[in-house]
Design a protein around this motif. Structure first.
Motif, PDB file in Angstrom:
ATOM      1  N   ASP A  75       4.074  -0.269   3.264  1.00  7.82           N
ATOM      2  CA  ASP A  75       5.054  -1.100   2.565  1.00  7.82           C
ATOM      3  C   ASP A  75       5.242  -0.692   1.119  1.00  7.82           C
ATOM      4  N   TRP A  76       4.746   0.476   0.734  1.00  8.90           N
ATOM      5  CA  TRP A  76       4.871   1.023  -0.620  1.00  8.90           C
ATOM      6  C   TRP A  76       4.197   0.110  -1.642  1.00  8.90           C
ATOM      7  N   THR A  77       3.082  -0.465  -1.266  1.00  6.72           N
ATOM      8  CA  THR A  77       2.337  -1.353  -2.152  1.00  6.72           C
ATOM      9  C   THR A  77       0.868  -0.945  -2.125  1.00  6.72           C
ATOM     10  N   THR A  78       0.265  -0.833  -3.306  1.00  6.39           N
ATOM     11  CA  THR A  78      -1.168  -0.573  -3.429  1.00  6.39           C
ATOM     12  C   THR A  78      -1.867  -1.893  -3.686  1.00  6.39           C
ATOM     13  N   ARG A  79      -2.833  -2.235  -2.839  1.00  4.90           N
ATOM     14  CA  ARG A  79      -3.489  -3.531  -2.954  1.00  4.90           C
ATOM     15  C   ARG A  79      -4.980  -3.364  -2.684  1.00  4.90           C
ATOM     16  N   GLY A  80      -5.779  -4.317  -3.224  1.00  5.08           N
ATOM     17  CA  GLY A  80      -7.203  -4.361  -2.934  1.00  5.08           C
ATOM     18  C   GLY A  80      -8.064  -3.380  -3.695  1.00  5.08           C
ATOM     19  N   ILE A  81      -7.526  -2.685  -4.718  1.00  5.05           N
ATOM     20  CA  ILE A  81      -8.295  -1.709  -5.490  1.00  5.05           C
ATOM     21  C   ILE A  81      -8.336  -2.179  -6.941  1.00  5.05           C
ATOM     22  N   THR A  82      -9.514  -2.220  -7.513  1.00  3.50           N
ATOM     23  CA  THR A  82      -9.672  -2.734  -8.870  1.00  3.50           C
ATOM     24  C   THR A  82      -9.020  -1.810  -9.894  1.00  3.50           C
TER      25      THR A  82
END
Length: 281
Positions: A75-82
Motif C-alpha cells: 500500500d506504499w506505506t512504511t509502518r511498524g519501524i521506529t
C-alpha cells in the motif's frame, strides 16, 4: 495449447471453455471471443522504482525517501519501524531524519501519520511508530485504482465498501486512519476487479475468523490483510465448483491442512493460522 499456456489440466480447460460457450462469451469454435477484450491495466510500479524517478537536490532527503520506499508495503506505506531504526538505515541521526522528513512532507512527496490505538473503552491506549505514506499521485494512485476514467472502476470500490460494511465494519469505522481505510477498500476492490474473486468467496474468507470488535482491535489494517488473498493473486474456481461436485478441500497456505470450508480457494490461510500469525487481535 490453451491448457499448457494457462498451466491447467486439459480436462479443466475443456470444462471452462464449455461454460464460456454456453454463456455466450466464446464462439462455438471455442477460440473466438464474442466480446471486445479489454486488456488489464499493468500492475503498479514498485515504491523503489517510483522513488528513483523523483528529482531531489538534497542527498539526505534522497536517502530518507529511498529508505521509506524500500521498506514500504504493497500500500506504499512504511509502518511498524521506529524512527531510530529508520535513521540508522539512512545513515543519519534521528533528529536529522525528522528534519528531512519534514522537508519531504512540505514538498508533498510523503506524509507522516501518527499510529495510535484505543482501548476497549474508546480511550487512547498507546501508540506505535509513526507511519510514512508515499504520495506518488499520478504514478501509483492512477494505476492502483485502474483509473477513474475506466468503465466500472468506481463500481468495484463501492462494492468493496458494501462488503466490508457488512462483514467487517471494524475495518471501515471512524477508528481506522483514512489512509488505511482507503488502502483496504482498494485492496478488496482490486481482488474483485483484477483477481476476479466473487463477493461470496471474499465474504467467506473474511468471516472464517470470529472477530469480536468490542474486545479491542489494535490494528484493523493488519487484521483484515491477514484474512484476504495474497496481493495480485487470481481466483481459480475448483473443479467441484464448476461441475457442482464437492471434491477435496483446499489446503491451508501455512500449515497445509485442509480447510473446513470445501469452497475455500487455494493460497489462503485457515482460521487457526490467521489467528496465530496476525498480531492485530
Amino acid at each position: 495449447m490453451i491448457a499448457s499456456a494457462l498451466g491447467l489440466a486439459p480436462r479443466t480447460t475443456r470444462v471452462h471453455l464449455s461454460i464460456l460457450v454456453e454463456a455466450g462469451h466464446v464462439d462455438m469454435d471455442r477460440r473466438t471471443p464474442l466480446h471486445p477484450v479489454v486488456s488489464a491495466p499493468q500492475p503498479p510500479t514498485t515504491p523503489g522504482r517510483w522513488a528513483a524517478t523523483v528529482t531531489l537536490t538534497c542527498d539526505a532527503c534522497r536517502r530518507v525517501l529511498t529508505v521509506v520506499a524500500e521498506l514500504a508495503g504493497a500500500d506504499w506505506t512504511t509502518r511498524g519501524i521506529t524512527r531510530a531504526e529508520l535513521a540508522r538505515h539512512a545513515r543519519m541521526s534521528p533528529k536529522t531524519w525528522t528534519a528531512h522528513v519534514n522537508h519531504l512532507a512540505a514538498a508533498e512527496i510523503l506524509r507522516k501519520e501518527p499510529d495510535s490505538y484505543r482501548s476497549d473503552g474508546g480511550q487512547w491506549a498507546g501508540s506505535r511508530p509513526d507511519r510514512y505514506v508515499l504520495l506518488s499521485n499520478s504514478t501509483f494512485d492512477a494505476l492502483l485504482t485502474a483509473g477513474e476514467q475506466l468503465p466500472g472502476a468506481r463500481w468495484f470500490e463501492d462494492a468493496a465498501h458494501e462488503l466490508l460494511t457488512e462483514v467487517a465494519p471494524w475495518a471501515v469505522g471512524s477508528r481506522v486512519l483514512p489512509s488505511d481505510r482507503q488502502a483496504l477498500l482498494r485492496r478488496v476492490a482490486g481482488h474483485m476487479e483484477h483477481g476476479r474473486y466473487p463477493r461470496d468467496v471474499l465474504r467467506r474468507m473474511i468471516t472464517r475468523r470470529n472477530i469480536r470488535p468490542h474486545h479491542g482491535i489494535t490494528d484493523a489494517y493488519a487484521l483484515l490483510i491477514s484474512l484476504l488473498p495474497p496481493p495480485m493473486s487470481t481466483y481459480t474456481p475448483s473443479m467441484g465448483e464448476v461441475i457442482g461436485v464437492v471434491g477435496r478441500h483446499a489446503l491451508c497456505l501455512t500449515c497445509e491442512r485442509p480447510h473446513e470450508d470445501a469452497q475455500m480457494p487455494e493460497g489462503v490461510m485457515c482460521h487457526s493460522c490467521a489467528r496465530e500469525l496476525s498480531p492485530a487481535f
